[in-house]
Design a protein around this motif. Structure first.
Motif, PDB file in Angstrom:
ATOM      1  N   MET A   1       1.187  -0.995   0.302  1.00 35.36           N
ATOM      2  CA  MET A   1      -0.423   0.457   0.281  1.00 35.36           C
ATOM      3  C   MET A   1       1.172   0.822   0.242  1.00 35.36           C
ATOM      4  N   SER A   2       0.612   2.423  -0.771  1.00 37.79           N
ATOM      5  CA  SER A   2       1.295   3.311  -0.419  1.00 37.79           C
ATOM      6  C   SER A   2      -0.077   4.938  -0.159  1.00 37.79           C
ATOM      7  N   VAL A   3       0.631   6.089  -0.320  1.00 36.86           N
ATOM      8  CA  VAL A   3      -0.207   6.865   0.297  1.00 36.86           C
ATOM      9  C   VAL A   3       0.441   8.388  -0.618  1.00 36.86           C
ATOM     10  N   ARG A  18      12.675   2.283 -14.522  1.00 39.86           N
ATOM     11  CA  ARG A  18      13.301   2.699 -14.845  1.00 39.86           C
ATOM     12  C   ARG A  18      13.398   3.448 -14.239  1.00 39.86           C
ATOM     13  N   GLU A  19      15.319   4.457 -14.887  1.00 38.54           N
ATOM     14  CA  GLU A  19      15.875   5.418 -13.957  1.00 38.54           C
ATOM     15  C   GLU A  19      16.055   6.253 -14.167  1.00 38.54           C
ATOM     16  N   ARG A  20      15.050   7.493 -13.621  1.00 40.88           N
ATOM     17  CA  ARG A  20      14.854   9.254 -14.534  1.00 40.88           C
ATOM     18  C   ARG A  20      16.542   9.601 -13.718  1.00 40.88           C
ATOM     19  N   ASN A  21      15.726  11.300 -14.664  1.00 43.97           N
ATOM     20  CA  ASN A  21      16.675  12.089 -13.978  1.00 43.97           C
ATOM     21  C   ASN A  21      17.762  12.603 -12.473  1.00 43.97           C
ATOM     22  N   GLU A  22      19.169  12.139 -11.899  1.00 43.79           N
ATOM     23  CA  GLU A  22      19.599  12.376 -11.418  1.00 43.79           C
ATOM     24  C   GLU A  22      19.687  10.608 -10.470  1.00 43.79           C
ATOM     25  N   GLY A  23      19.506  10.266 -11.549  1.00 40.61           N
ATOM     26  CA  GLY A  23      19.611   8.461 -10.842  1.00 40.61           C
ATOM     27  C   GLY A  23      18.523   8.141 -10.330  1.00 40.61           C
ATOM     28  N   LYS A  24      17.175   8.832 -10.335  1.00 40.03           N
ATOM     29  CA  LYS A  24      16.405   7.781  -9.182  1.00 40.03           C
ATOM     30  C   LYS A  24      15.093   7.212  -9.755  1.00 40.03           C
ATOM     31  N   ILE A  25      15.023   6.489  -8.724  1.00 38.98           N
ATOM     32  CA  ILE A  25      14.518   4.362  -9.567  1.00 38.98           C
ATOM     33  C   ILE A  25      12.988   5.131  -9.682  1.00 38.98           C
ATOM     34  N   HIS A  37      -4.588   0.581 -17.988  1.00 34.72           N
ATOM     35  CA  HIS A  37      -4.617   2.195 -18.279  1.00 34.72           C
ATOM     36  C   HIS A  37      -4.265   2.156 -16.873  1.00 34.72           C
ATOM     37  N   GLY A  38      -4.771   1.879 -15.734  1.00 29.48           N
ATOM     38  CA  GLY A  38      -5.019   3.316 -14.504  1.00 29.48           C
ATOM     39  C   GLY A  38      -3.279   3.779 -13.614  1.00 29.48           C
ATOM     40  N   ALA A  39      -2.373   2.267 -14.332  1.00 35.06           N
ATOM     41  CA  ALA A  39      -1.044   1.800 -13.917  1.00 35.06           C
ATOM     42  C   ALA A  39      -0.041   3.598 -14.418  1.00 35.06           C
ATOM     43  N   SER A  40       1.308   3.209 -13.038  1.00 24.99           N
ATOM     44  CA  SER A  40       1.452   4.679 -13.042  1.00 24.99           C
ATOM     45  C   SER A  40       2.545   5.042 -12.988  1.00 24.99           C
ATOM     46  N   TRP A  41       4.021   5.562 -13.236  1.00 26.33           N
ATOM     47  CA  TRP A  41       5.085   5.962 -12.592  1.00 26.33           C
ATOM     48  C   TRP A  41       5.122   6.373 -11.288  1.00 26.33           C
ATOM     49  N   GLU A  42       5.924   6.177 -10.702  1.00 25.91           N
ATOM     50  CA  GLU A  42       5.883   6.010  -9.048  1.00 25.91           C
ATOM     51  C   GLU A  42       7.683   6.003  -8.793  1.00 25.91           C
ATOM     52  N   PHE A  43       8.017   7.123  -8.232  1.00 23.37           N
ATOM     53  CA  PHE A  43       9.784   6.915  -7.166  1.00 23.37           C
ATOM     54  C   PHE A  43       9.419   6.033  -6.950  1.00 23.37           C
TER      55      PHE A  43
END
Length: 149
Positions: A1-3, A18-25, A37-43
């Protein structure tokens, strides 16, 4: 679960990384009760589902070992049993290689090991698990799952 913004969402499964800017995953999250379709990218630092992240990372490592020929880490003692002699517990996920061949990730009964096997081999050796996997992916237009009908 995430908030997120005061709303609690339950992670159904992690689909990609995936790895984004400054090495954030970031992880591509499929949320419970939502279709793909409701999937999303989350840090990663926003997620509180450490067991799902660990499981995804373990599977990702096995897939990369298989596809890119990286040496496999040996866990436990002895030699792995032949695929034909091992009882499967379930199919965890599927994917394609660069040639377009489909593979399934199989979780074996009584162990935490997950192996990548070709689709044609899975259909031949574990047809009911393949059927169950595809049934779990089917969503009707009204949002109910096939096994809810």
């Amino acid at each position: 679960m995430s908030v997120f913004g005061g709303n609690q969402k339950i992670v159904d499964r992690i689909l990609d990384k995936r790895e984004r800017n400054e090495g954030k995953i970031e992880y591509l999250i499929k949320w419970s009760g939502c279709d793909l379709h409701g999937a999303s990218w989350e840090f990663s630092e926003n997620l509180t589902c450490s067991l799902k992240v660990q499981e995804f990372e373990r599977v990702l490592e096995r897939v990369q070992q298989h596809l890119f020929g990286q040496p496999e880490k040996k866990e436990g003692k002895g030699k792995p049993t032949e695929v034909e002699a091992r009882p499967a517990q379930k199919i965890v996920d599927c994917g394609m290689d660069e040639k377009g061949e489909t593979f399934f990730l199989i979780k074996w009964e009584g162990t935490e090991n997950i192996d990548l096997i070709r689709r044609v081999d899975a259909i031949d050796k574990y047809p009911q698990y393949v059927i169950d996997f595809y049934r779990s992916m089917i969503m009707w237009q009204n949002g109910s799952r096939l096994d809810d009908v």
